[in-house]
Design an enzyme around this catalytic site. Structure first.
Site, mmCIF file in Angstrom:
data_model
loop_
_atom_site.group_PDB
_atom_site.id
_atom_site.type_symbol
_atom_site.label_atom_id
_atom_site.label_comp_id
_atom_site.label_asym_id
_atom_site.label_seq_id
_atom_site.Cartn_x
_atom_site.Cartn_y
_atom_site.Cartn_z
ATOM 1 N N HIS A 42 10.192 3.975 -7.773
ATOM 2 C CA HIS A 42 8.770 3.725 -7.540
ATOM 3 C C HIS A 42 7.892 4.477 -8.546
ATOM 4 O O HIS A 42 6.957 5.183 -8.160
ATOM 5 C CB HIS A 42 8.372 4.159 -6.121
ATOM 6 C CG HIS A 42 9.110 3.451 -5.036
ATOM 7 N ND1 HIS A 42 9.187 3.949 -3.738
ATOM 8 C CD2 HIS A 42 9.804 2.277 -5.036
ATOM 9 C CE1 HIS A 42 9.899 3.117 -3.000
ATOM 10 N NE2 HIS A 42 10.281 2.094 -3.763
ATOM 11 N N PRO A 43 8.141 4.346 -9.853
ATOM 12 C CA PRO A 43 7.302 5.079 -10.811
ATOM 13 C C PRO A 43 5.882 4.523 -10.846
ATOM 14 O O PRO A 43 5.661 3.320 -10.699
ATOM 15 C CB PRO A 43 8.023 4.830 -12.149
ATOM 16 C CG PRO A 43 8.713 3.522 -11.960
ATOM 17 C CD PRO A 43 9.152 3.497 -10.521
#
Length: 556
Positions: free
Chosen positions: A472-473
């Site tokens: 989930h960058p």
């Protein structure tokens, strides 16, 4: 090659922007470096572990050795395919908590509070609630006629019901809809799956846009943004076959290339930290030190348990079983392959004094890694658990001035002391939940960490060795006011310091949201499209989310 708008990236944000701009009558050109999303590895929900481990579909990013994880190098999958990361993700649908967006607004993202973004979540959704195979459900909190189908699995495996009931027995609430009024609690998990098939941003937005004569998709890799007199006028691209040319934009260029490739493109185009650009001989167009900074992610642990009964997905974890699952899906779009198998979830608070959940659970009826490696013990199940709001921050930096070179990623995972306390709490709270009577018929023993791993030091060793990215960058071109030196874009997505250039993807998140990021990334695309078109925002919503009445003094 010319259009009103040139969009770099066909992922969650880019596809939503493309559809809304095309719907409004603008000429749109979408640039995508990846290839087709056709085929069972992407379209079959149960095959989700395959595309994110295939270079054909993934950019293949890896972190630098992470200094607080003993030098471990972690994968950072990003979709290099039509639909971007929405075509290789786990299909889990989480909006985030209302307080996430209020925090955005309180820290410079004016107009992005929960009351502002809820109408866009409703606009994008076709929510089916418990009626996953039928007509849309109805709720003041949810949308019923948007392009994105949101469904729930059948939860036929008794382990899903055991997980939810164990949460109730442990004293936590049960929520009917964690994407509605009450996120906190245990309940059914939602997914972007429709009629047994992955419902990606490409299915929901891009394909409808491409059916219009005014929207075109070009398979090409973006090299840098082209400027004339301080204004973005196009994108230099490399077509398949090696030819380099410029895709020109009459009105604006929109970067939706991911929280990794968007800051890379900005820096290659001379927008970023001046000293870093100078290291690579890049002429500085706008000194924005926030480009590539503020990198955030969710980490998680797989806490695994051996099963007393042979009721897990492990019975399909052989050649014959996988063939049966694949055939049933190919012929009927049914069976285990029609689900991502994340059908139960929970959001809880780690301690009293926290006003909204800071821990997320995915429950999975098999003990397996994202790379497809099952545990040796056979039948088992696991919880994916991790904190939601780490204070650690990392960076995306250029490796060179060559567009062909992958950027350097250092998330600086676990660099804040609170991260360790939060993960210890995750493990201890999970053990309490799994010890409830609901699991007595099903749970034999803990596989990992293992019953012998108890004190803080042993837990920290386990965390350091086994923590994994949840993929989930975000946050590397964050929104803020123009006078904020670390802001990269203003609240309308315009890149500060230049003209004609916007960002519409998870890069703009000031702070990571609760849960998986596909839903808020699509919402960003929806809302940015209105800003790009100069339309007034949708009317604000006045719904108030549930907050535990005694959150200041009680953990549950």
């Amino acid at each position: 090659m010319e259009a009103d708008f040139v969009i770099v990236g066909s992922g969650s944000g880019g596809s939503a922007v493309a559809w809304r701009l095309a719907e409004a009558g603008a000429q749109v050109l979408v640039l995508e470096a990846g290839g087709t999303d056709a085929g069972p590895f992407i379209q079959m929900p149960g095959a989700l572990s395959y595309p994110m481990n295939m270079r054909r579909y993934d950019w293949g990013f890896r972190t630098e050795p992470e200094p607080h994880l003993g030098g471990r190098v972690l994968a950072c999958p990003r979709g290099r395919v039509i639909g971007g990361s929405s075509s290789i993700n786990g299909m889990v649908y989480v909006r985030g908590h209302a307080r996430d967006f209020d925090h955005w607004a309180e820290h410079g993202a004016d107009g992005w509070g929960f009351a502002d973004v809820l109408p866009y979540f409703r606009r994008m959704e076709c929510w089916h609630g418990e009626a996953s195979g039928g007509a849309p459900a109805h709720s003041a909190w949810r949308g019923s006629d948007g392009p994105l189908h949101v469904t729930r699995g059948a939860r036929a495996n008794p382990l899903f019901r055991a997980f939810i009931e164990a949460g109730r027995q442990a004293g936590y609430p049960v929520t009917d809809d964690y994407n509605g009024a009450q996120q906190e609690g245990f309940g059914a998990m939602e997914a972007t799956i429709w009629r047994g098939r992955r419902w990606s941003a490409a299915q929901a937005y891009l394909r409808p846009a491409l059916r219009r004569a005014n929207c075109q998709l070009i398979r090409a890799e973006a090299r840098r943004v082209v400027f004339e007199d301080g204004r973005a006028v196009g994108v230099e691209i490399t077509r398949r076959g090696g030819a380099t040319e410029v895709a020109r934009a009459r009105r604006e260029v929109i970067l939706s290339a991911s929280s990794i490739n968007t800051p890379k493109l900005l820096m290659l185009s001379g927008i970023g930290p001046a000293a870093h650009l100078a290291e690579h001989g890049i002429t500085v167009r706008a000194d924005r030190p926030g480009v590539g900074a503020n990198l955030q992610d969710h980490l998680e642990l797989y806490l695994q348990y051996a099963a007393r009964q042979p009721i897990t997905l492990y019975k399909y974890w052989n050649l014959l079983g996988k063939a049966w699952v694949g055939a049933q899906w190919l012929l009927l779009r049914r069976g285990p392959g029609a689900s991502n198998q994340f059908e139960a979830a929970a959001f809880i608070r780690s301690r009293a004094g926290i006003d909204y959940p800071d821990i997320q659970y995915h429950f999975l009826p098999i003990a397996v890694r994202y790379d497809g490696a099952a545990v040796a013990e056979g039948h088992g199940f696991q919880t994916h658990v991790g904190p939601m709001r780490s204070k650690s921050r990392g960076t995306v930096r250029l490796a060179s001035a060559r567009p062909e070179d992958a950027p350097r990623l250092c998330f600086n995972y676990m660099s804040h002391r609170d991260d360790w306390a939060e993960f210890r709490a995750c493990i201890r709270l999970t053990r309490e939940i799994m010890a409830q009577p609901a699991f007595a018929p099903y749970l034999s023993h803990e596989i990992q960490p293992g019953a012998e791993v108890q004190d803080d030091g042993a837990l920290d060793d386990f965390i350091r060795e086994h923590v994994e990215s949840a993929y989930h960058p975000c946050g590397t071109a964050r929104m803020g006011r123009a006078d904020d030196p670390m802001a990269v874009v203003d609240p309308q997505g315009r890149v500060i310091g230049v003209e004609g250039l916007r960002v519409a993807d998870s890069s703009v998140f000031p702070r990571i949201t609760n849960g998986n990021l596909n839903a808020p990334s699509i919402m960003v695309g929806e809302k940015m499209a209105d800003h790009i078109l100069g339309r007034p925002p949708l009317p604000r919503a006045n719904l108030r989310p549930w907050v535990h009445p005694d959150w200041a003094h009680a953990q549950r």
